[in-house]
Design an enzyme around this catalytic site. Structure first.
Site, PDB file in Angstrom:
ATOM      1  CG  HIS A   1      -2.475   0.710  27.687  1.00  0.00           C
ATOM      2  ND1 HIS A   1      -1.476   1.333  26.543  1.00  0.00           N
ATOM      3  CD2 HIS A   1      -3.378  -0.159  25.921  1.00  0.00           C
ATOM      4  CE1 HIS A   1      -2.341   0.696  24.859  1.00  0.00           C
ATOM      5  NE2 HIS A   1      -3.068  -0.051  25.142  1.00  0.00           N
TER       6      HIS A   1
ATOM      7  CG  ASP B   1      -7.255   0.635  25.508  1.00  0.00           C
ATOM      8  OD1 ASP B   1      -6.981   0.084  26.769  1.00  0.00           O
ATOM      9  OD2 ASP B   1      -6.450   0.948  24.924  1.00  0.00           O
ATOM     10  CD  GLU B   2      -4.436  -0.265  21.107  1.00  0.00           C
ATOM     11  OE1 GLU B   2      -4.300  -0.098  20.462  1.00  0.00           O
ATOM     12  OE2 GLU B   2      -3.347   0.403  22.786  1.00  0.00           O
ATOM     13  CB  VAL B   3      -5.794  -7.736  25.697  1.00  0.00           C
ATOM     14  CG1 VAL B   3      -5.101  -8.364  26.970  1.00  0.00           C
ATOM     15  CG2 VAL B   3      -6.409  -6.108  27.080  1.00  0.00           C
TER      16      VAL B   3
END
Lengths: 557, 557
Positions: free
Chosen positions: B273, B337-339
């Protein structure tokens, strides 16, 4: 007629809009654009070549000039148009827009055109914007058509620094709507909205060429509208003395809307949903605020007009007459949804009145509807009702009566079989209040019409789906509806816009240009950002990153 | 301590509030009220008996005086209090509120108290309002406690004509929060919010005694915050030069929030992100705006920091240092988050850097996190991360690290097993953006976290459900989250309020006073109407008819 349907060249195919193309919403019936940058001359003027131009047409021209110079809307691309800077500086200048009316005497004002029966209105126009510095030309055969053309003209322009320009000249547009009734319904009874809120809503509706505001003004919760001769109805039935639409407000609102091409159809929902009348006139209302409410009404509080009472029929007819006389348009809705039979079965007065008149409940309802509709007819109004009046009860409606479909998109065909014209407002596509959770206390469930109707869902709506060919001409159009159990001025704009704009295009544009939501999205962003510039709090549909990069946030892009 | 938990008399049982009772939100830990009407004396004053009172405490007192006189909030009953008119006229007068601090030197300002570690803050207070014309008394052992007490005091009062009164004197309150972290997260990267929007949000948060604003300030779509020493990040990464939070803005915002008892936890989400950083520093970003985006990120556009690059680790550490130095509080979030692994697998530079340093991706991530968290520690900050950093990767987090739970309410126990403190932000209860339809173009589906989280759903959330007894003290609290794919200033207030107030009570009030949504609803209406009076566009939860008739719109009423 300026042009016939055979002349409509469908020059633009959905999906073919280049990033920098003009973004019109609703997309015109016929549109050709170029790729020349054209700048507005500093002394640009709109020249109205209409003798004895009505005041509201002059005002519309002034508004358009103001919008063009003040919107400050930039191109919806990554650099917001900055790379066009040099080209804009040396672009040809548009000196003037000439506005002409195909001669037709007498010239009616926009408001007068808007107040005609909808099949008799002409909204078509032709707009040409040359790319070489010659004047642009807007022609229509009514002032209402000119208003629609001016609205389109406003959407051609973008701001960069001090300059106003379009990247897509030359532009040629022949345009007219697919359906005459392009509406929005607002419930001002569950929660109240100010005159200013309504005017802002009309501004937004006019930006996308909508033609009808269905005003569900009263309900069992409150009756916030002044009835001349019956001041107690609102004095006792409104939430507060300051929360009443006065006769002066109605005059103001109907004029404001009509000058913007919007016909207001007031609804006094009867005989159900009318409990608030009982605050002033208890003798006319059965089962007022009875408990448990679930036995007497679809939601609290209960209360229905005593249809079997001749006095109540007379009272209702006079109330309709008083209100209808204030409405410039041709239509007036008497509601008619969700009549609760148990309310009447439990109401001693109604049972006595049925016996005294020797009628069944169906017969009494028929008498009530015919009498109240006759009162409207005497005022020159065409009655509008919800679908139950045509489908659920043994009521003989006048054949002219317009019926609104709401229970589901499946109901339309049955009503059309009965010969009525319809307006589509199916809850499974067009109810804006769905999906926000149940509003009743102690309930943790969903709303009755889950899920939320996204803009894509609204845009996917096909008003003629499942309608037999022979009945299609009786589908006047459609409307989104906002029932206000969970809405008031705090979320009015954000719950209505831009979803209602999606329906505005479905009802204006030819069907073969619709239903491609990817290409539509770029244009919908454009009109949404324009709305925000004008103070309408329409919600963001995507991250701004996506809004200026059409297509890059599609699934799979 | 002013009082201990054994002194807390639970005098009010949920459900027992009479219609005219005082409506406090969140409900205090201990509350007794009477039924005497007490009017504010025309020369009512708040007397601050605090020597060397900090400026922000004086300001808080001035604000309270202003709110009491200007809110113009009427009692939430059918007649809005009119029937109390005669009783109000002859009611005893409250001459003064004395505000006292239990002596503790030095006296810290509200902002200083708010900037402590959360377990070290004292928010408790005692408030007594006699019914006989004697002065009221507010006592706390910190200025922050006094702020909370002033906030409660404001909610006691209603307007009728020129008079300000409470119908529920005498009042005795002993109060303190159940959880120290009572938060709201806002994403200002997908769409931008002005400083004014944030301040209005802080005003609303402060009204319901919230303590934490988690500021998800940047993401791959935009980086709208000025980093001292690295001006290009925002200059190139923000949507627009006017849409940047400058260093001055940050100072202004953190001060404004802290003076209102709100600690700002800034988040720079890394290493995922973070694509927007690549606009200025392409050397630090892998897979920038790669397509199809679905292969590289959870949503468009992709872009992650090159965790295996020593230069990038150094750059990130310095960026954190620069930003953290501007934040007065103890906490700073590095996201996590969300790597997306494929992004790194496809990035040639990362693959070369892994080889050069002889590390696996997990090892590189561990190095990246430890280095950047060490930089924060040097600034005196405690790191905050999303749950994946504790659960999904082989990262050795400092034990002090606070972990935010978001994927579901089931994740908390696993994180607590690892020894970390947590903040609850489960998407299945507390994500405010759910239920508005999919925002990706060409999609007609629902949102990933359907359905909409109604206020009842939020209010039903139990932060300690399923948490083993031994870990309960590590649950610091929770927060609602607004991810802004479909939000911006147009719907900020309406999507956040009053739902977030429901969580504020869950986190403040003792559990045995909660989770009866029927009695809560009347009080929630009250605070919602108060918010509207202060210019916060909190939505209506029910028709106004219901709001002034507690219980009558319950299912089955």
């Amino acid at each position: 007629m300026i042009f016939t349907s055979t002349h409509i060249a469908l020059a633009v195919v959905a999906g073919s809009f280049p990033v920098s193309a003009v973004s019109l919403w609703p997309v015109p019936a016929s549109l050709t654009t170029g790729s020349t940058i054209l700048r507005l001359a500093p002394d640009f003027t709109i020249a109205l070549s209409v003798s004895n131009a009505p005041r509201d047409l002059v005002d519309a021209v002034i508004r358009t000039e103001s919008h063009i110079w003040n919107d400050k809307h930039r191109l919806m691309v990554v650099d917001r148009g900055a790379s066009h800077s040099a080209a804009i500086a040396k672009a040809p200048l548009l000196p003037q827009l000439n506005v002409q009316l195909v001669v037709r005497q007498p010239v009616l004002s926009i408001a007068e055109e808007t107040s005609k029966e909808m099949e008799k209105r002409s909204e078509e126009y032709t707009l040409t914007v040359p790319a070489d510095g010659r004047a642009a030309l807007l022609v229509a055969n009514s002032t209402l058509g000119l208003l629609r053309g001016l609205t389109t003209f406003e959407q051609l322009w973008y701001t960069l620094g001090p300059d106003i320009y379009t990247p897509s000249a030359p532009v040629t547009i022949h345009d007219k709507p697919a359906f005459p009734y392009r509406g929005f319904m607002l419930d001002t009874a569950r929660n109240f909205y100010s005159v200013e809120d309504l005017k802002r809503t009309f501004d937004a509706m006019s930006m996308v060429k909508m033609s009808a505001f269905h005003w569900h003004v009263a309900d069992s919760q409150s009756f916030p509208v002044e009835v001349e001769g019956y001041p107690e109805i609102a004095q006792k039935g409104a939430y507060d003395q300051e929360l009443i639409y006065t006769v002066t407000d109605i005059k103001d609102l109907t004029a404001y809307a009509a000058e913007r091409g919007i016909d207001i159809i007031m609804e006094i929902d009867t005989p159900g949903h009318s409990g608030a009348i009982g605050k002033a006139y208890p003798e006319h209302v059965a089962c007022p605020e009875s408990r448990p409410w679930g036995g007497y009404a679809a939601e609290p509080p209960s209360g229905q007009l005593r249809i079997a009472s001749p006095d109540t029929v007379d009272f209702t007819s006079k109330m309709f007459t008083a209100l209808a006389s204030k409405m410039p348009g041709k239509y007036f809705s008497t509601g008619g949804d969700e009549v609760n039979i148990n309310c009447y079965n439990q109401d001693e007065a109604t049972q006595q009145q049925l016996k005294a008149t020797n009628k069944t409940l169906d017969e009494a309802l028929n008498t009530f509807v015919q009498a109240t509709h006759t009162a409207l007819a005497r005022q020159g109004k065409i009655p509008v009702v919800w679908e139950e009046m045509a489908l659920s009860y043994k009521v003989n409606l006048f054949y002219q009566t317009i019926v609104m479909i709401w229970i589901s998109s499946q109901s339309a065909a049955s009503v059309l079989e009965k010969g009525h014209r319809i307006v589509q407002a199916p809850s499974d596509y067009l109810y804006l209040d769905c999906g926000a959770g149940m509003w009743l206390g102690t309930s943790i469930g969903g709303s009755w019409c889950d899920p939320f109707k996204s803009w894509q869902r609204v845009y996917d709506y096909k008003p003629l789906a499942g309608i037999p060919e022979k009945h299609k001409s009786k589908v006047l159009g459609g409307q989104t509806c906002l029932w206000s159990e969970q809405s008031d001025p705090a979320n009015l704009d954000s719950i209505v816009w831009p979803r209602t704009a999606a329906l505005a295009e479905v009802l204006w544009s030819p069907e073969n240009l619709l239903h491609n939501s990817s290409s539509a999205l770029a244009r919908l962003h454009d009109i949404r950002y324009r709305m925000v510039q004008r103070g309408i709090r329409a919600i963001a549909l995507q991250p701004h990153w996506c809004a200026v990069r059409p297509g890059l946030c599609d699934a799979g892009a």
